[in-house]
Motif scaffolding. Structure first.
Motif, PDB file in Angstrom:
ATOM      1  N   GLU A 156      30.385  41.572  44.112  1.00  0.00           N
ATOM      2  CA  GLU A 156      29.853  40.889  45.302  1.00  0.00           C
ATOM      3  C   GLU A 156      30.441  39.478  45.427  1.00  0.00           C
ATOM      4  O   GLU A 156      30.842  39.052  46.512  1.00  0.00           O
ATOM      5  N   ILE A 157      30.530  38.770  44.307  1.00  0.00           N
ATOM      6  CA  ILE A 157      31.042  37.394  44.321  1.00  0.00           C
ATOM      7  C   ILE A 157      32.522  37.365  44.680  1.00  0.00           C
ATOM      8  O   ILE A 157      32.957  36.576  45.523  1.00  0.00           O
ATOM      9  N   LEU A 158      33.309  38.236  44.052  1.00  0.00           N
ATOM     10  CA  LEU A 158      34.750  38.232  44.327  1.00  0.00           C
ATOM     11  C   LEU A 158      35.055  38.782  45.723  1.00  0.00           C
ATOM     12  O   LEU A 158      35.967  38.287  46.400  1.00  0.00           O
ATOM     13  N   GLN A 159      34.269  39.772  46.153  1.00  0.00           N
ATOM     14  CA  GLN A 159      34.520  40.372  47.470  1.00  0.00           C
ATOM     15  C   GLN A 159      34.366  39.352  48.596  1.00  0.00           C
ATOM     16  O   GLN A 159      35.048  39.441  49.629  1.00  0.00           O
ATOM     17  N   ALA A 160      33.494  38.371  48.386  1.00  0.00           N
ATOM     18  CA  ALA A 160      33.282  37.330  49.408  1.00  0.00           C
ATOM     19  C   ALA A 160      34.511  36.454  49.597  1.00  0.00           C
ATOM     20  O   ALA A 160      34.615  35.733  50.598  1.00  0.00           O
ATOM     21  N   LEU A 161      35.471  36.522  48.649  1.00  0.00           N
ATOM     22  CA  LEU A 161      36.651  35.664  48.706  1.00  0.00           C
ATOM     23  C   LEU A 161      37.948  36.414  49.000  1.00  0.00           C
ATOM     24  O   LEU A 161      39.020  35.809  49.027  1.00  0.00           O
ATOM     25  N   THR A 162      37.860  37.731  49.192  1.00  0.00           N
ATOM     26  CA  THR A 162      39.097  38.482  49.413  1.00  0.00           C
ATOM     27  C   THR A 162      38.891  39.595  50.433  1.00  0.00           C
ATOM     28  O   THR A 162      37.781  40.138  50.558  1.00  0.00           O
ATOM     29  N   GLU A 163      39.971  39.940  51.128  1.00  0.00           N
ATOM     30  CA  GLU A 163      39.926  41.062  52.071  1.00  0.00           C
ATOM     31  C   GLU A 163      40.286  42.382  51.396  1.00  0.00           C
ATOM     32  O   GLU A 163      40.117  43.450  51.980  1.00  0.00           O
ATOM     33  N   THR A 164      40.781  42.339  50.183  1.00  0.00           N
ATOM     34  CA  THR A 164      41.056  43.562  49.425  1.00  0.00           C
ATOM     35  C   THR A 164      39.740  44.272  49.139  1.00  0.00           C
ATOM     36  O   THR A 164      38.770  43.644  48.705  1.00  0.00           O
ATOM     37  N   ASP A 165      39.686  45.568  49.394  1.00  0.00           N
ATOM     38  CA  ASP A 165      38.462  46.340  49.146  1.00  0.00           C
ATOM     39  C   ASP A 165      38.337  46.601  47.644  1.00  0.00           C
ATOM     40  O   ASP A 165      38.972  47.508  47.099  1.00  0.00           O
ATOM     41  N   LEU A 166      37.505  45.807  46.985  1.00  0.00           N
ATOM     42  CA  LEU A 166      37.391  45.894  45.530  1.00  0.00           C
ATOM     43  C   LEU A 166      36.752  47.200  45.076  1.00  0.00           C
ATOM     44  O   LEU A 166      36.959  47.631  43.935  1.00  0.00           O
ATOM     45  N   SER A 167      35.981  47.842  45.950  1.00  0.00           N
ATOM     46  CA  SER A 167      35.347  49.105  45.570  1.00  0.00           C
ATOM     47  C   SER A 167      36.387  50.197  45.317  1.00  0.00           C
ATOM     48  O   SER A 167      36.108  51.205  44.663  1.00  0.00           O
ATOM     49  N   GLN A 168      37.602  49.986  45.817  1.00  0.00           N
ATOM     50  CA  GLN A 168      38.675  50.951  45.623  1.00  0.00           C
ATOM     51  C   GLN A 168      39.373  50.788  44.273  1.00  0.00           C
ATOM     52  O   GLN A 168      40.176  51.637  43.879  1.00  0.00           O
ATOM     53  N   ILE A 169      39.090  49.680  43.582  1.00  0.00           N
ATOM     54  CA  ILE A 169      39.654  49.470  42.249  1.00  0.00           C
ATOM     55  C   ILE A 169      38.700  50.087  41.234  1.00  0.00           C
ATOM     56  O   ILE A 169      37.606  49.559  40.997  1.00  0.00           O
ATOM     57  N   PHE A 174      43.915  48.666  38.767  1.00  0.00           N
ATOM     58  CA  PHE A 174      44.165  47.295  39.200  1.00  0.00           C
ATOM     59  C   PHE A 174      44.934  47.282  40.510  1.00  0.00           C
ATOM     60  O   PHE A 174      45.512  48.290  40.928  1.00  0.00           O
ATOM     61  N   GLN A 175      44.906  46.130  41.140  1.00  0.00           N
ATOM     62  CA  GLN A 175      45.632  45.916  42.389  1.00  0.00           C
ATOM     63  C   GLN A 175      46.428  44.628  42.258  1.00  0.00           C
ATOM     64  O   GLN A 175      45.931  43.626  41.740  1.00  0.00           O
ATOM     65  N   THR A 176      47.668  44.656  42.712  1.00  0.00           N
ATOM     66  CA  THR A 176      48.492  43.452  42.693  1.00  0.00           C
ATOM     67  C   THR A 176      48.469  42.791  44.067  1.00  0.00           C
ATOM     68  O   THR A 176      47.989  43.355  45.043  1.00  0.00           O
ATOM     69  N   ASP A 177      48.983  41.577  44.118  1.00  0.00           N
ATOM     70  CA  ASP A 177      49.114  40.819  45.381  1.00  0.00           C
ATOM     71  C   ASP A 177      47.785  40.649  46.104  1.00  0.00           C
ATOM     72  O   ASP A 177      47.705  40.763  47.328  1.00  0.00           O
ATOM     73  N   VAL A 178      46.732  40.368  45.347  1.00  0.00           N
ATOM     74  CA  VAL A 178      45.409  40.141  45.938  1.00  0.00           C
ATOM     75  C   VAL A 178      45.264  38.657  46.290  1.00  0.00           C
ATOM     76  O   VAL A 178      45.466  37.784  45.444  1.00  0.00           O
ATOM     77  N   THR A 186      49.046  34.881  44.958  1.00  0.00           N
ATOM     78  CA  THR A 186      48.267  36.118  44.875  1.00  0.00           C
ATOM     79  C   THR A 186      48.050  36.473  43.408  1.00  0.00           C
ATOM     80  O   THR A 186      48.729  35.964  42.514  1.00  0.00           O
ATOM     81  N   ALA A 187      47.097  37.393  43.181  1.00  0.00           N
ATOM     82  CA  ALA A 187      46.680  37.712  41.820  1.00  0.00           C
ATOM     83  C   ALA A 187      46.756  39.213  41.568  1.00  0.00           C
ATOM     84  O   ALA A 187      46.716  40.028  42.492  1.00  0.00           O
ATOM     85  N   LEU A 188      46.861  39.551  40.285  1.00  0.00           N
ATOM     86  CA  LEU A 188      46.628  40.918  39.828  1.00  0.00           C
ATOM     87  C   LEU A 188      45.161  40.984  39.428  1.00  0.00           C
ATOM     88  O   LEU A 188      44.708  40.198  38.580  1.00  0.00           O
ATOM     89  N   VAL A 189      44.413  41.899  40.031  1.00  0.00           N
ATOM     90  CA  VAL A 189      42.978  42.023  39.761  1.00  0.00           C
ATOM     91  C   VAL A 189      42.715  43.405  39.166  1.00  0.00           C
ATOM     92  O   VAL A 189      43.000  44.425  39.802  1.00  0.00           O
ATOM     93  N   SER A 190      42.204  43.436  37.939  1.00  0.00           N
ATOM     94  CA  SER A 190      41.925  44.715  37.279  1.00  0.00           C
ATOM     95  C   SER A 190      40.437  44.854  36.985  1.00  0.00           C
ATOM     96  O   SER A 190      39.755  43.861  36.706  1.00  0.00           O
ATOM     97  N   ILE A 204      46.854  35.321  37.373  1.00  0.00           N
ATOM     98  CA  ILE A 204      47.452  34.539  38.445  1.00  0.00           C
ATOM     99  C   ILE A 204      48.417  33.520  37.834  1.00  0.00           C
ATOM    100  O   ILE A 204      48.323  33.215  36.629  1.00  0.00           O
ATOM    101  N   ASP A 205      49.325  32.997  38.649  1.00  0.00           N
ATOM    102  CA  ASP A 205      50.244  31.973  38.165  1.00  0.00           C
ATOM    103  C   ASP A 205      49.457  30.846  37.518  1.00  0.00           C
ATOM    104  O   ASP A 205      48.439  30.383  38.055  1.00  0.00           O
ATOM    105  N   GLN A 206      49.931  30.383  36.357  1.00  0.00           N
ATOM    106  CA  GLN A 206      49.178  29.385  35.591  1.00  0.00           C
ATOM    107  C   GLN A 206      48.877  28.125  36.403  1.00  0.00           C
ATOM    108  O   GLN A 206      47.828  27.497  36.232  1.00  0.00           O
TER     109      GLN A 206
END
Length: 367
Positions: A156-169, A174-178, A186-190, A204-206
């Motif tokens: 819920e917290i991360l979904q509020a900050l991204t348009e990527t549908d996290l329920s699909q992960i 994982f999903q890249t380019d989030v 952009t980030a790799l989110v697993s 994400i980039d340091q």
């Protein structure tokens, strides 16, 4: 004495009240508020961890799959792009070099996420066994900041900050380019973690790590998100029976002894380092096994304490604490296989006293 290493997020610790310690040569937060509060927040709401000290090793090339099949215990051929896998590297005698995740970024392109203290050792072990000219091995640890957002409200917290549908992960996907919030990179989110809770690990980039950290904490504040240190990270993983390298696993403890046979594919066609010994342990049963214990007498079973039956030492405690969730004194112990039945009473040597405990079912906490 060498100077402690620091993650890209170190400058942010102070504003959140962090108490830092030397953790394997890293200057890391053991807690921000209190270990128990941070533990409870992660179990009931959400916690944010800086785990940028973890190591990342990239393996690419035409023979990268064949190379990894030789090096690790799991069957890497089962991986598909955007999926991760838990595995081990082992020595010839079955002892553990390290346990880690392999991310398949795309065909012939893998990212290994290894334990911080083992990064250099793992890299050298891989290079030492590299016989394929087409395979490149690169330590890319300095490129990444790594945040773990864990807990029932993590999505819920991360979904509020991204348009990527996290329920699909899905779990171990994982999903890249989030794109997250206003963070440029952009980030790799697993969907992975080390707490026994649902959640995500965000690579994400340091240079973008601090901004991401602050945006997540600001956005998740109303949902109860708090920064969490190493203390609660350890109690959380322990309750979920997730192993810690150097305690449940080591050069002297095999994955089979640690009860982690699911990630050791002794029937895969590829020969891998340690396969013969591990296969023998699977088929005949190891002489030692990891068990869960609950204290009957008052006392906490600490790492390294001897475990006894009568006057005979039959093993030792690998991890132990008072469980913040269960409110019980519990431990994991590596003991002689003859004494591993649930309900067996064992004694733990706590200083000059022998305190009674009983073997219980694993895991301590099941979801």
């Amino acid at each position: 004495m060498s100077e402690l290493k620091r993650t890209p997020l170190f400058p942010e610790y102070e504003k959140y009240g962090a108490k830092t310690i030397d953790f394997g040569g890293w200057d890391l937060p053991v807690q921000f508020s209190s270990i128990k509060q941070e533990h409870e927040a992660t179990r009931t709401k959400a916690g944010l961890f800086d785990v940028s000290h973890m190591g990342e090793i990239r393996i690419q090339g035409d023979d990268s799959l064949a190379f990894l099949q030789k090096m690790v215990t799991n069957d890497v051929s089962k991986l598909k792009p955007n999926r991760a896998q838990y595995t081990f590297m082992c020595y010839e005698d079955g002892g553990t070099v390290d346990d880690f995740l392999i991310y398949m970024l795309k065909e012939k392109d893998y990212l290994l996420v290894v334990n911080a203290a083992n990064t250099d050792k793992d890299y050298e072990w891989l290079v030492q066994h590299q016989e394929h000219e087409s395979v490149t091995i690169e330590n890319v640890s300095d490129n990444y900041a790594l945040l773990a957002l864990q807990g029932p409200k993590a999505e819920e917290i991360l979904q509020a900050l991204t348009e990527t549908d996290l329920s699909q992960i899905k779990f171990f996907g994982f999903q890249t380019d989030v794109q997250i919030g206003s963070v440029k990179d952009t980030a790799l989110v697993s969907r992975t973690g080390y707490t026994g809770e649902d959640g995500f690990e965000i690579y994400i980039d340091q240079a973008a790590g601090a901004r991401l950290w602050n945006e997540l904490l600001d956005s998740g504040k109303d949902e109860g998100l708090v920064p969490v240190g190493l203390g609660a990270r350890d109690t959380l993983r322990f309750e979920a029976n997730l192993p810690l390298y150097g305690q449940e696993l080591s050069k002297d403890i095999s994955p089979i002894e640690a009860g982690l046979k699911f990630a050791v594919k002794v029937d895969k066609a590829a020969e891998f380092i340690g396969k013969d010994i591990l296969k023998k342990q699977v088929e005949e049963g190891p002489t030692r096994k990891l068990v869960a214990i609950e204290m009957i007498d008052k006392g906490i079973p600490r790492t390294g304490y001897d475990v006894l039956v009568g006057e005979d030492k039959i093993g030792f405690v690998t991890s132990g604490t008072q469980s913040p969730t269960l409110k019980k004194n519990i431990g994991l112990a590596l003991v002689d296989s003859k004494y591993t039945e649930v309900g067996t009473e064992l004694f733990v040597q706590v200083r000059k006293r022998q305190l009674k405990s009983v073997i219980i079912k694993k895991p301590f906490l099941s979801k």
